[in-house]
Write an enzyme that holds these catalytic residues in place. Sequence first.
Site, short mmCIF file in Angstrom:
data_model
loop_
_atom_site.label_atom_id
_atom_site.label_comp_id
_atom_site.label_asym_id
_atom_site.label_seq_id
_atom_site.Cartn_x
_atom_site.Cartn_y
_atom_site.Cartn_z
N HIS A 189 -7.02 4.45 7.08
CA HIS A 189 -6.25 4.11 5.89
C HIS A 189 -5.54 5.35 5.31
O HIS A 189 -4.45 5.25 4.76
CB HIS A 189 -7.17 3.48 4.85
N TYR A 245 -8.23 -10.38 2.81
CA TYR A 245 -9.46 -9.69 3.27
C TYR A 245 -10.35 -9.23 2.11
O TYR A 245 -11.51 -8.93 2.30
CB TYR A 245 -9.15 -8.51 4.20
N GLU A 246 -9.78 -9.18 0.90
CA GLU A 246 -10.60 -8.81 -0.26
C GLU A 246 -11.50 -9.97 -0.68
O GLU A 246 -12.37 -9.80 -1.53
CB GLU A 246 -9.71 -8.41 -1.44
N SER A 266 0.83 -1.22 0.00
CA SER A 266 0.00 0.00 0.00
C SER A 266 0.85 1.25 0.00
O SER A 266 1.71 1.44 0.86
CB SER A 266 -0.86 0.06 1.27
N ASN A 302 1.95 3.73 10.84
CA ASN A 302 1.21 4.25 12.00
C ASN A 302 1.62 3.42 13.20
O ASN A 302 2.15 2.32 13.03
CB ASN A 302 -0.31 4.08 11.75
N ALA A 362 2.97 -1.88 4.13
CA ALA A 362 2.74 -0.87 5.17
C ALA A 362 2.28 -1.65 6.40
O ALA A 362 1.50 -2.60 6.28
CB ALA A 362 1.68 0.11 4.72
N MET A 393 -1.61 -6.83 7.11
CA MET A 393 -2.64 -7.72 6.56
C MET A 393 -2.18 -8.41 5.27
O MET A 393 -3.00 -8.73 4.40
CB MET A 393 -3.92 -6.91 6.28
N SER A 394 -0.88 -8.61 5.13
CA SER A 394 -0.39 -9.20 3.87
C SER A 394 0.87 -10.01 4.14
O SER A 394 1.11 -10.44 5.26
CB SER A 394 -0.09 -8.07 2.87
N HIS A 427 -5.09 -9.24 -1.41
CA HIS A 427 -5.21 -9.46 0.03
C HIS A 427 -6.29 -10.50 0.32
O HIS A 427 -7.32 -10.53 -0.35
CB HIS A 427 -5.57 -8.16 0.75
N HIS A 431 -3.87 0.60 -5.12
CA HIS A 431 -3.25 -0.57 -5.74
C HIS A 431 -3.60 -0.55 -7.23
O HIS A 431 -4.74 -0.80 -7.59
CB HIS A 431 -3.77 -1.86 -5.12
N1 HPA Z 1 -2.67 -2.93 11.52
C1 HPA Z 1 -2.81 -3.82 10.51
N2 HPA Z 1 -2.43 -3.54 9.27
C2 HPA Z 1 -1.88 -2.35 9.01
C3 HPA Z 1 -1.71 -1.39 10.02
C4 HPA Z 1 -2.13 -1.71 11.35
O1 HPA Z 1 -2.01 -0.90 12.29
N3 HPA Z 1 -1.13 -0.30 9.43
C5 HPA Z 1 -0.95 -0.62 8.12
N4 HPA Z 1 -1.41 -1.86 7.87
#
Ligand code: HPA
Length: 274
Positions: free
Chosen positions: A246, A84-85, A29, A234, A112, A210-211, A82, A60
């Site tokens: 996001h 989750y998609e 991302s 973050n 990320a 998440m990847s 992903h 993406h």
């Molecule tokens: N958690 C999960 N996935 C993420 C995060 C997070 O804080 N930041 C970027 N992808």
Amino acid sequence: MDFQKIEKAASFLKEKYPQQLKMGLILGSGLGILADEIEEAVKIPYNEIPDFPVSTVEGHAGQLVFGLLNGVQVVAMQGRFHYYEGYSFDKVTFPVRVMKALGIEQLIVTNAAGGVNESFSPGDLMLISDHINNMGSNPLIGPNDAQLGVRFPDMSEAYSAEYRKIAKVIAAKLGLNVQEGVYVGNTGPTYETPAEIRMLRHLGGDAVGMSTVPEVIVARHAGMKILGISCISNMAAGILDQPLNHEEVIETTERVKADFLSYVKALVKELGTK
Ligand code: HPA
């Protein structure tokens, strides 16, 4: 995993880009801009490739970019798939199988991620030393095709120690302060709760995302050597007194873009000699 489908996608791509490839790049991302640095680029949208999934998330672009990066023959995934998609692990990891079928033995995966380690700051880059698969399943579940790899793959050095050592030397040369740590792969799409983040910290996690975990499992099954880099976009939930979103993830990756680009380009050049 269907061997025929992998071969079909690979021969389609070989026709479009016959040069022998050295390295694969998976861009997370906000990090897809790296693919724009590829010279003499041949771009192939996912929806043109036989049996390739098509990506849906914002940020993406959804194409393979073939060409020269710092003199090295690469193919980059600009946008990944992903879990989750709604894609199966087979779909999520299909591009890695295709890279292997294209003769690629080296993989750089980027993402990320949220910082779990409280000594990290948003904008830090982290070399992934290891991962924890917290996704509740494994992409290799099912019959094993011995053409693709062994039944019980070793994961004791999923992220090459040699590549990490090189990556630290290059970071020092560029004056970059790079962290190193354990990436926890969650399914998402929710960000974690503060209690989950405390748990993950106790379990030895330094960053969460998440990847990456499914792709790396399959790449190891395929015998590839891997370098993983997280951009800490973050601090994970509960560390700071603020909600996660996001936009923040994208803003931070945007801010560290220049460092990320020069770092990965230098890494490609150096690893390309191995
Ligand atoms: N958690 C999960 N996935 C993420 C995060 C997070 O804080 N930041 C970027 N992808």
